[in-house]
Each structure stands twice: as C-alpha cells, then as structure tokens.
Design an enzyme around this catalytic site. Structure first.
Site, PDB file in Angstrom:
ATOM      1  N   ASN A   1      46.304  42.044   4.085  1.00 16.03           N
ATOM      2  CA  ASN A   1      45.650  43.029   3.207  1.00 16.03           C
ATOM      3  C   ASN A   1      46.616  43.748   2.260  1.00 16.03           C
ATOM      4  O   ASN A   1      46.188  44.367   1.277  1.00 16.03           O
ATOM      5  CB  ASN A   1      44.867  44.077   4.018  1.00 16.03           C
ATOM      6  CG  ASN A   1      43.553  43.565   4.581  1.00 16.03           C
ATOM      7  OD1 ASN A   1      43.059  44.061   5.595  1.00 16.03           O
ATOM      8  ND2 ASN A   1      42.963  42.565   3.934  1.00 16.03           N
TER       9      ASN A   1
ATOM     10  N   ASP B   1      33.726  43.638   7.703  1.00 17.62           N
ATOM     11  CA  ASP B   1      33.849  43.117   6.340  1.00 17.62           C
ATOM     12  C   ASP B   1      32.707  43.618   5.454  1.00 17.62           C
ATOM     13  O   ASP B   1      31.617  43.902   5.933  1.00 17.62           O
ATOM     14  CB  ASP B   1      33.837  41.585   6.398  1.00 17.62           C
ATOM     15  CG  ASP B   1      34.333  40.950   5.109  1.00 17.62           C
ATOM     16  OD1 ASP B   1      34.954  41.655   4.288  1.00 17.62           O
ATOM     17  OD2 ASP B   1      34.085  39.749   4.918  1.00 17.62           O
TER      18      ASP B   1
ATOM     19  N   ARG C   1      36.174  50.441  -4.881  1.00 22.63           N
ATOM     20  CA  ARG C   1      36.243  49.796  -3.563  1.00 22.63           C
ATOM     21  C   ARG C   1      36.662  50.796  -2.485  1.00 22.63           C
ATOM     22  O   ARG C   1      36.189  50.725  -1.348  1.00 22.63           O
ATOM     23  CB  ARG C   1      37.228  48.623  -3.599  1.00 22.63           C
ATOM     24  CG  ARG C   1      36.767  47.458  -4.466  1.00 22.63           C
ATOM     25  CD  ARG C   1      37.822  46.376  -4.526  1.00 22.63           C
ATOM     26  NE  ARG C   1      38.144  45.876  -3.190  1.00 22.63           N
ATOM     27  CZ  ARG C   1      37.438  44.930  -2.562  1.00 22.63           C
ATOM     28  NH1 ARG C   1      36.416  44.349  -3.137  1.00 22.63           N
ATOM     29  NH2 ARG C   1      37.783  44.532  -1.352  1.00 22.63           N
TER      30      ARG C   1
ATOM     31  N   ARG D   1      34.339  33.010   9.194  1.00 21.66           N
ATOM     32  CA  ARG D   1      35.743  32.668   9.443  1.00 21.66           C
ATOM     33  C   ARG D   1      36.385  33.763  10.278  1.00 21.66           C
ATOM     34  O   ARG D   1      35.889  34.887  10.344  1.00 21.66           O
ATOM     35  CB  ARG D   1      36.505  32.441   8.136  1.00 21.66           C
ATOM     36  CG  ARG D   1      36.486  33.601   7.178  1.00 21.66           C
ATOM     37  CD  ARG D   1      37.391  33.347   5.956  1.00 21.66           C
ATOM     38  NE  ARG D   1      37.125  34.348   4.945  1.00 21.66           N
ATOM     39  CZ  ARG D   1      36.297  34.180   3.912  1.00 21.66           C
ATOM     40  NH1 ARG D   1      35.674  33.037   3.731  1.00 21.66           N
ATOM     41  NH2 ARG D   1      36.091  35.162   3.064  1.00 21.66           N
TER      42      ARG D   1
ATOM     43  N   ASN E   1      33.056  46.154   2.905  1.00 19.38           N
ATOM     44  CA  ASN E   1      33.190  47.500   2.314  1.00 19.38           C
ATOM     45  C   ASN E   1      33.284  47.416   0.791  1.00 19.38           C
ATOM     46  O   ASN E   1      32.672  48.197   0.069  1.00 19.38           O
ATOM     47  CB  ASN E   1      34.450  48.200   2.834  1.00 19.38           C
ATOM     48  CG  ASN E   1      34.372  48.547   4.302  1.00 19.38           C
ATOM     49  OD1 ASN E   1      33.314  48.447   4.916  1.00 19.38           O
ATOM     50  ND2 ASN E   1      35.500  48.963   4.868  1.00 19.38           N
TER      51      ASN E   1
ATOM     52  N   SER F   1      44.710  44.004   7.858  1.00 18.26           N
ATOM     53  CA  SER F   1      45.406  42.793   8.285  1.00 18.26           C
ATOM     54  C   SER F   1      46.789  42.697   7.645  1.00 18.26           C
ATOM     55  O   SER F   1      47.088  43.389   6.658  1.00 18.26           O
ATOM     56  CB  SER F   1      44.586  41.549   7.913  1.00 18.26           C
ATOM     57  OG  SER F   1      44.723  41.269   6.536  1.00 18.26           O
TER      58      SER F   1
ATOM     59  N   ARG G   1      32.304  44.957  -1.282  1.00 12.98           N
ATOM     60  CA  ARG G   1      31.057  44.516  -1.926  1.00 12.98           C
ATOM     61  C   ARG G   1      29.997  45.622  -1.909  1.00 12.98           C
ATOM     62  O   ARG G   1      29.248  45.799  -2.863  1.00 12.98           O
ATOM     63  CB  ARG G   1      30.518  43.253  -1.231  1.00 12.98           C
ATOM     64  CG  ARG G   1      31.178  41.989  -1.737  1.00 12.98           C
ATOM     65  CD  ARG G   1      30.911  40.802  -0.834  1.00 12.98           C
ATOM     66  NE  ARG G   1      31.742  40.856   0.359  1.00 12.98           N
ATOM     67  CZ  ARG G   1      31.628  40.009   1.372  1.00 12.98           C
ATOM     68  NH1 ARG G   1      30.699  39.078   1.359  1.00 12.98           N
ATOM     69  NH2 ARG G   1      32.444  40.104   2.404  1.00 12.98           N
TER      70      ARG G   1
ATOM     71  N   HIS H   1      35.451  51.894   1.641  1.00 14.60           N
ATOM     72  CA  HIS H   1      36.229  52.083   2.869  1.00 14.60           C
ATOM     73  C   HIS H   1      35.931  53.437   3.506  1.00 14.60           C
ATOM     74  O   HIS H   1      35.909  53.559   4.728  1.00 14.60           O
ATOM     75  CB  HIS H   1      37.721  51.909   2.583  1.00 14.60           C
ATOM     76  CG  HIS H   1      38.060  50.525   2.092  1.00 14.60           C
ATOM     77  ND1 HIS H   1      37.645  49.389   2.753  1.00 14.60           N
ATOM     78  CD2 HIS H   1      38.732  50.095   0.998  1.00 14.60           C
ATOM     79  CE1 HIS H   1      38.062  48.320   2.092  1.00 14.60           C
ATOM     80  NE2 HIS H   1      38.718  48.726   1.008  1.00 14.60           N
TER      81      HIS H   1
HETATM   82  C1  FPP Z   1      36.923  44.904   4.771  1.00 17.24           C
HETATM   83  O1  FPP Z   1      36.077  45.098   3.673  1.00 17.24           O
HETATM   84  C2  FPP Z   1      37.445  46.090   5.398  1.00 17.24           C
HETATM   85  C3  FPP Z   1      38.776  46.487   5.437  1.00 17.24           C
HETATM   86  C4  FPP Z   1      39.870  45.902   4.658  1.00 17.24           C
HETATM   87  C5  FPP Z   1      39.173  47.506   6.384  1.00 17.24           C
HETATM   88  C6  FPP Z   1      38.870  48.924   6.066  1.00 17.24           C
HETATM   89  C7  FPP Z   1      38.277  49.527   7.270  1.00 17.24           C
HETATM   90  C8  FPP Z   1      38.030  50.834   7.391  1.00 17.24           C
HETATM   91  C9  FPP Z   1      38.341  51.795   6.314  1.00 17.24           C
HETATM   92  C10 FPP Z   1      37.468  51.377   8.657  1.00 17.24           C
HETATM   93  C11 FPP Z   1      38.571  52.025   9.435  1.00 17.24           C
HETATM   94  C12 FPP Z   1      38.129  52.341  10.788  1.00 17.24           C
HETATM   95  C13 FPP Z   1      38.837  53.056  11.701  1.00 17.24           C
HETATM   96  C14 FPP Z   1      38.211  53.396  12.995  1.00 17.24           C
HETATM   97  C15 FPP Z   1      40.202  53.551  11.439  1.00 17.24           C
HETATM   98  P1  FPP Z   1      36.477  44.308   2.349  1.00 17.24           P
HETATM   99  O2  FPP Z   1      37.172  45.275   1.455  1.00 17.24           O
HETATM  100  O3  FPP Z   1      37.246  43.084   2.677  1.00 17.24           O
HETATM  101  O4  FPP Z   1      35.073  43.947   1.787  1.00 17.24           O
HETATM  102  P2  FPP Z   1      34.745  42.787   0.737  1.00 17.24           P
HETATM  103  O5  FPP Z   1      34.945  41.489   1.460  1.00 17.24           O
HETATM  104  O6  FPP Z   1      33.322  43.053   0.395  1.00 17.24           O
HETATM  105  O7  FPP Z   1      35.679  42.953  -0.424  1.00 17.24           O
END
Ligand code: FPP
Length: 241
Positions: free
Chosen positions: A63, A15, A28, A192, A17, A60, A19, A32
C-alpha cells in the site's frame, strides 16, 4: 441436530473504501475515515457473536505505492485511532495485537501501536490483530530469517542440518499462538488474497461480499458467519458421509 461450527478466528480484507468515496465524489481518504467506522462496528459485532480472534487487514506492504495524499491520511487516522480511541477496546475488553513489519512503520505509529498493545494486553475478550505494513510473503520471509538466526547455529553445532519443518516456520510467524483463520472475508467483490495470511490461510474458508467496506454492518458479518457454519471442512481428508 447438527452442531453449527463457529469461526474462532475471522480475517477480513477490508476492500472498497476508495470506490465508496469515488462513487460519492469524495476524496479516497474520506472512504478510509468511513472504513474505520465500519471496522469499529464489525469489531463490536464480532465480539458479540463470539469470535475469539479478528484479524483486520489495515495496510499492506504494497500500500506504500499509493499517492502521498492517500497514505498520509491513512497513517493520521491510524495514529488518532490508536491514541484517542483506546477506550473503545477497554470498554469491550479487547486485546490489540499486531501482525506485520513494525520496524517499517513511521516511528510515531510504531510507538502508538506498542502503547496500545501494552495497554490492552491484560484484556481477556476477543483479540483484534491489526495487520499494518503486513504482507504474507514478507511475514514468511521474516519468520525464516528469525528461525535461521535462532536455530541455525544450534543445529549446525549438533551436526544435524536436517532442515526446517512446517512447524519450525510456523513458530516464528508474527503471532504463533493465534490459531489459523477459519474464515476470511473480503468486501468489495474481488476474488484474490492480496498477500493476506498466506501461510495461515491454507485451509481457511473464503467469503466474498459485493458490498464496499464502509457499508458493512453487523448483518453482513452475520451472513458471512452463517455461510461459514454450513460448510464442510475436510482439511484435505475425505468428506464425512
Ligand atoms: C482498502 O480500500 C482499504 C485499505 C487500504 C485500508 C484502510 C482501512 C482502514 C482505514 C480501516 C482501519 C481499521 C482499523 C481498526 C485501524 P481500497 O482503498 O483498496 O478500496 P478500493 O479498492 O475501492 O480502491
């Protein structure tokens, strides 16, 4: 001397990315891109440190609610990673697995994922479970549907109807041969589960780090594993001593 417990299976909720990017005035999606770099650092470090299974919460089932200008780049990043970066897995003898509802992914991602799983299935090192279009409740619901389809008719024929056990459900989860996670790490400070491995995390230890995911490096993983190794895990029984 006390034996230090090692975490055979580590799950990570990556989590922060968004922020991380927002703090720098970036889109944003840029967060990632950096998050993927961090994931590769941590996959390498985890393998070096003797972790056997690493589950990464990539995307998820919830998402999809995000804006198209965020979801699009995440899918593009994933596709490019699975298509062009398989050498990373080969060189490190890593086997890719998937958890989640594959059928709900765009067809191009489905085929890249299936190809990556197939290409790495013979590798005997750490197994990297990519949780993509994953939700814990969704996984349990799909497991129950599969269990019912596989066994209901048979049980009805036997006249048993004794119901399903915990073990029956566990056998129909996405990766039934993968042991439950010992340690679940969450970056960026939230306390959480966000629907991550609901069934399997019944006795997992949690570790929450304040750092945003793109800032994670080997030392952060070492600190999490160190914290884990000092914990007593009575699994609901009485503590020893
Ligand atoms: C959460 O940060 C991260 C994600 C929604 C997933 C993205 C993950 C990657 C790009 C890594 C992928 C890795 C592999 C090995 C394929 P957020 O956007 O929820 O952060 P925030 O809570 O600060 O908004």
């Amino acid at each position: 001397m006390m034996h230090k417990a090692t975490a055979a299976h580590v799950g990570i909720i990556m989590d922060g990315n968004g922020r991380w990017a927002q703090q720098r005035g970036l889109a944003r999606a840029q967060g990632h891109t950096e998050g993927l770099k961090a994931a590769k650092r941590i996959v390498k470090a985890a393998a070096d440190l003797g972790v056997q299974f690493l589950t990464l919460y990539v995307f998820s089932t919830e998402n999809w609610k995000r804006a198209a200008d965020e979801v699009g780049p995440i899918m593009a990043l994933l596709k490019q990673h699975l298509r062009a970066e398989l050498d990373f897995y080969r060189e490190n003898n890593l086997r890719i697995r998937h958890a989640g509802d594959a059928g709900g992914l765009p067809p191009d991602i489905q085929s890249e994922l299936a190809g990556a799983i197939e290409d790495t299935k013979g590798f005997s090192g750490m197994q990297v479970v990519l949780a993509i279009n994953y939700g814990g409740r969704n996984e349990i619901a799909r497991a129950v549907r599969r269990l019912f389809a596989a066994e209901a008719a048979q049980r009805a024929a036997q006249g048993g109807g004794g119901g399903f056990s915990e073990g029956d459900i566990a056998r129909f989860l996405d990766n039934p041969d993968v042991p439950d996670p010992d340690l679940i790490i969450r970056s960026a400070g939230e306390f959480r589960t966000s629907n991550f491995m609901l069934w399997q995390s019944a006795y997992s230890e949690y570790y929450v780090s304040q750092k945003f995911w793109p800032d994670w490096d080997r030392a952060d993983l070492e600190a999490a594993l160190e914290s884990f190794s000092g914990r007593a895990r009575p699994f609901g029984g009485a503590r020893a001593g």
